[in-house]
Enzyme design. Structure first.
Site, PDB file in Angstrom:
ATOM      1  N   GLY A  46       1.686  -3.803  -1.059  1.00 24.79           N
ATOM      2  CA  GLY A  46       1.413  -4.156  -2.455  1.00 24.79           C
ATOM      3  C   GLY A  46       0.076  -3.612  -2.932  1.00 24.79           C
TER       4      GLY A  46
ATOM      5  N   ARG B 218       6.549   0.376   1.137  1.00 27.81           N
ATOM      6  CA  ARG B 218       6.637  -0.659   2.174  1.00 27.81           C
ATOM      7  C   ARG B 218       7.457  -0.227   3.395  1.00 27.81           C
ATOM      8  NH1 ARG B 218       4.332  -5.370   0.758  1.00 27.81           N
ATOM      9  NH2 ARG B 218       4.254  -6.000  -1.428  1.00 27.81           N
TER      10      ARG B 218
ATOM     11  N   LYS C   8      -6.557  -4.527   3.279  1.00 33.08           N
ATOM     12  CA  LYS C   8      -6.168  -4.624   1.863  1.00 33.08           C
ATOM     13  C   LYS C   8      -5.213  -5.775   1.644  1.00 33.08           C
ATOM     14  CE  LYS C   8      -2.445  -4.035   0.839  1.00 33.08           C
ATOM     15  NZ  LYS C   8      -0.993  -3.857   0.687  1.00 33.08           N
ATOM     16  N   THR C   9      -5.329  -6.518   0.629  1.00 37.35           N
ATOM     17  CA  THR C   9      -4.311  -7.403   0.058  1.00 37.35           C
ATOM     18  C   THR C   9      -4.966  -8.397  -0.889  1.00 37.35           C
ATOM     19  OG1 THR C   9      -2.555  -8.998   0.353  1.00 37.35           O
ATOM     20  CG2 THR C   9      -4.220  -9.052   2.063  1.00 37.35           C
TER      21      THR C   9
HETATM   22  P1  FBP Z   1       0.729  -7.111   0.434  1.00 39.30           P
HETATM   23  O1  FBP Z   1       0.816  -8.181   1.462  1.00 39.30           O
HETATM   24  O2  FBP Z   1       1.467  -5.888   0.799  1.00 39.30           O
HETATM   25  O3  FBP Z   1      -0.689  -6.824   0.043  1.00 39.30           O
HETATM   26  O4  FBP Z   1       1.483  -7.654  -0.860  1.00 39.30           O
HETATM   27  C1  FBP Z   1       0.907  -8.468  -1.808  1.00 39.30           C
HETATM   28  C2  FBP Z   1       1.915  -9.013  -2.793  1.00 39.30           C
HETATM   29  O5  FBP Z   1       1.378  -8.846  -4.087  1.00 39.30           O
HETATM   30  C3  FBP Z   1       2.279 -10.477  -2.550  1.00 39.30           C
HETATM   31  O6  FBP Z   1       1.318 -11.338  -3.124  1.00 39.30           O
HETATM   32  C4  FBP Z   1       3.626 -10.573  -3.189  1.00 39.30           C
HETATM   33  O7  FBP Z   1       4.381 -11.644  -2.661  1.00 39.30           O
HETATM   34  C5  FBP Z   1       4.253  -9.242  -2.858  1.00 39.30           C
HETATM   35  O8  FBP Z   1       3.172  -8.334  -2.733  1.00 39.30           O
HETATM   36  C6  FBP Z   1       5.211  -8.740  -3.905  1.00 39.30           C
HETATM   37  O9  FBP Z   1       5.895  -7.639  -3.411  1.00 39.30           O
HETATM   38  P2  FBP Z   1       6.330  -6.358  -4.253  1.00 39.30           P
HETATM   39  O10 FBP Z   1       5.094  -5.571  -4.534  1.00 39.30           O
HETATM   40  O11 FBP Z   1       7.215  -5.620  -3.332  1.00 39.30           O
HETATM   41  O12 FBP Z   1       6.974  -6.836  -5.497  1.00 39.30           O
END
Ligand code: FBP
Length: 554
Positions: A82, A146, A203-204
């Site tokens: 994400g 992903r 990152k997140t």
């Molecule tokens: P990461 O763990 O990859 O940083 O994702 C963060 C996030 O924004 C989460 O908070 C959320 O549940 C998810 O990604 C949403 O996924 P997508 O970007 O596939 O819609």
């Protein structure tokens, strides 16, 4: 004043911002090795799985006289998972660090995440391209994805392009799952003597990739400030019209860090914390009753309005539902091929037939929108896609029903009208705050120094971040140190341990001391938009979570 229709005035002014670097990274440096490390749990199994990268020492960079130079070096970079504000600054810090080491060094970006490595989809990141993206939000410089890097065939296919481009090191910018994969890749390349180092960057926006050496994941600062700004705006609206209860769901996947930070910044009437729900063994009905009681208390004081914050992972923390998800995951992993052939309208009955009686009963008791979502596909890492479950609406409806019953029984006499919101995507690509701009640039620059020091299987670490940048400490932490064994898709796997909200931690304890007062009174705080230029106490303030975590007694 010149008018540009291509870029906003802020974009133009922000492009000129030079992110700050910690003292240790400003000139020549040496890598000082600390104590050897151990994984956070399951030491024997992790050591067996990572014989080449287990137990490596902490690294700390210290300034020295002279210059650091390398022979020409090509490096690859991947944005994974994400989006989080500051990704472009990690890449520009990495680029600047590499060019400082040797102007002939080159940086290649793999397109649309780890898939770009496997599919040989890449571009060279030149100075012109980098300059376009300095201090901007988003991951659009090379895109993200992903794809889960976990199979030997993927690693070998990736190695083909790394060798063709003479790339000696790969930087993977990602969350806990992507950095777990970075570690597996580092181990594999070391084991086969591929001559490719792998370095991770934390990152997140979720804030759940942290530990003693990684104080915060990048993007958390900016995203929580964006959400807190809009929560504050909703609070003003709420306090002006005094007619709605606003149910606001906040992103953050499993952990409730984002929700807790936003609560600390804005003082809502009700804040749910998933980790607390689990610790107290609460049911969905317990949560609904808790909210309905707080709504009733305020109604008795003449206030039929308020704000409720709901973490997106709440559902997964309700113990009965957590057990159900665990069995669902195992069952779906074991019957994957079969399940894929089942028609969509027959999926629920297939699941019910294959679940234990106890979990089938829980599954049946759930509102259809939730059970349908739990039955649907997981993301490539096996996670339930919690952002698709409309918990904010579900809770508002269930509280409404309970209050209607209480009204009939004469327990409640107020009015209950609701609005729902979900804030997630709105904050993931905001222009990085000064904190994230500096932190990310430092993480990227630091990654180039870990590469120059010949390290692999390390995560770039910048510490002491609640202090001014000058005092930040730069170094590296072996990724195996953060690992433990967990069940994924029905199998025990080595993974980075997710950092959940610590119920003994200072930020949560501080919130608990305040929440009764925030529930009964209207104590809203309006943080306003992120400021990039102006007084340092407004522009450079780290998150309250970070400040409290580094304060001994709050
Ligand atoms: P990461 O763990 O990859 O940083 O994702 C963060 C996030 O924004 C989460 O908070 C959320 O549940 C998810 O990604 C949403 O996924 P997508 O970007 O596939 O819609």
């Amino acid at each position: 004043m010149e008018f540009s229709s291509e870029k906003s005035a802020l974009q133009i002014a922000r492009a000129a911002y030079q992110p700050k670097l910690p003292k240790a990274l400003r000139g020549a440096l040496k890598a000082v090795e600390g104590e050897p490390t151990q994984s956070v749990a399951d030491q024997e199994e992790i050591q067996k799985l990572f014989p080449n990268t287990y137990g490596m020492p902490y690294i700390k960079f210290e300034p020295v006289k002279g210059e650091n130079q390398t022979a020409t070096l090509n490096v690859g970079v991947i944005l994974s998972g994400g989006q989080a504000p500051g990704g472009h600054n990690v890449i520009s810090g990495l680029f600047d660090g590499l060019k400082k080491l040797n102007p002939a060094n080159k940086l290649y970006g793999f397109i649309l995440g780890p898939g770009g490595l496997v599919e040989h989809n890449y571009m060279e990141l030149t100075a012109d391209i980098i300059d376009e993206y300095r201090n901007t939000g988003g991951f659009d410089i090379i895109g993200s994805g992903r794809t889960k890097l976990e199979k030997k065939e993927q690693f070998d296919k990736g190695l083909e392009i790394l060798q063709a481009l003479d790339i000696k090191a790969l930087v993977i910018i990602g969350g806990d799952d992507s950095n777990t994969n970075a570690c597996v890749l580092a181990e594999y390349y070391k084991a086969i003597g591929a001559g490719v180092q792998v370095i991770g960057c934390p990152k997140t926006i979720d804030g759940d990739l942290k530990n003693s050496e990684i104080e915060t994941s990048f993007g958390f600062d900016t995203a929580t400030k964006v959400y807190s700004e809009v929560i504050g705006n909703i609070m003003r609206d709420c306090n002006s019209a005094k007619k709605y209860w606003h149910f606001i769901k906040l992103m953050g996947r499993s952990a409730s860090h984002v929700t807790l930070e936003c609560a600390l910044q804005t003082h809502p009437n009700i804040t749910l914390i998933g980790e607390e729900v689990e610790a107290k063994n609460q049911t969905l009905d317990d949560i609904v009753t808790y909210i309905a009681e707080a709504v009733t208390d305020r109604a008795n004081l003449g206030m039929n309005y308020g704000v409720v914050l709901v973490p997106e992972g709440l559902i997964e923390f309700i113990p009965a539902i957590k057990k159900l998800i665990a069995e669902l995951n195992d069952m779906l992993a074991a019957n994957q091929a079969d399940f894929e052939l089942v028609a969509d309208d027959k999926k629920i009955s297939y699941i019910l037939k294959h679940l234990s009686e106890e979990n089938a009963a829980i599954f049946r008791s759930l509102p259809e929108s939730v059970s349908r979502q739990l039955a649907l596909e997981r993301d490539p890492h096996g996670n339930v896609q919690v952002s698709l479950i409309e918990t904010e609406q579900l809770l508002a409806e269930m509280v409404g029903k309970k209050l209607a019953e209480w009204k009939r029984d004469g327990i409640y006499t107020g009015k209950f009208a609701t609005q729902h919101h979900f804030f997630g995507y709105e904050g993931r690509c905001a222009a990085p705050s000064n904190f994230d701009a500096d932190y990310c640039y430092s993480l990227g620059y630091n990654a180039s120094m870990l590469i120059a020091a010949g390290k692999t299987g390390y995560m770039s670490s910048i510490k002491n971040t609640s202090k001014p940048v000058d005092e930040w400490i730069a170094g590296g932490i072996p990724i195996t140190m953060m690992m433990n064994m967990e069940k994924r898709n029905g199998e025990m796997k080595p993974v980075i341990r997710k950092a959940l909200v610590e119920l003994k931690g200072v930020p949560y304890k501080f919130f608990v001391r305040k929440r009764t007062e925030w529930a009964r009174n209207t104590s809203f705080v309006y943080p306003g938009p992120i400021q990039y230029f102006g007084p340092t106490e407004v522009c450079d303030r780290p998150t309250i979570t970070l400040q409290l975590e580094h304060q001994k007694d709050a």
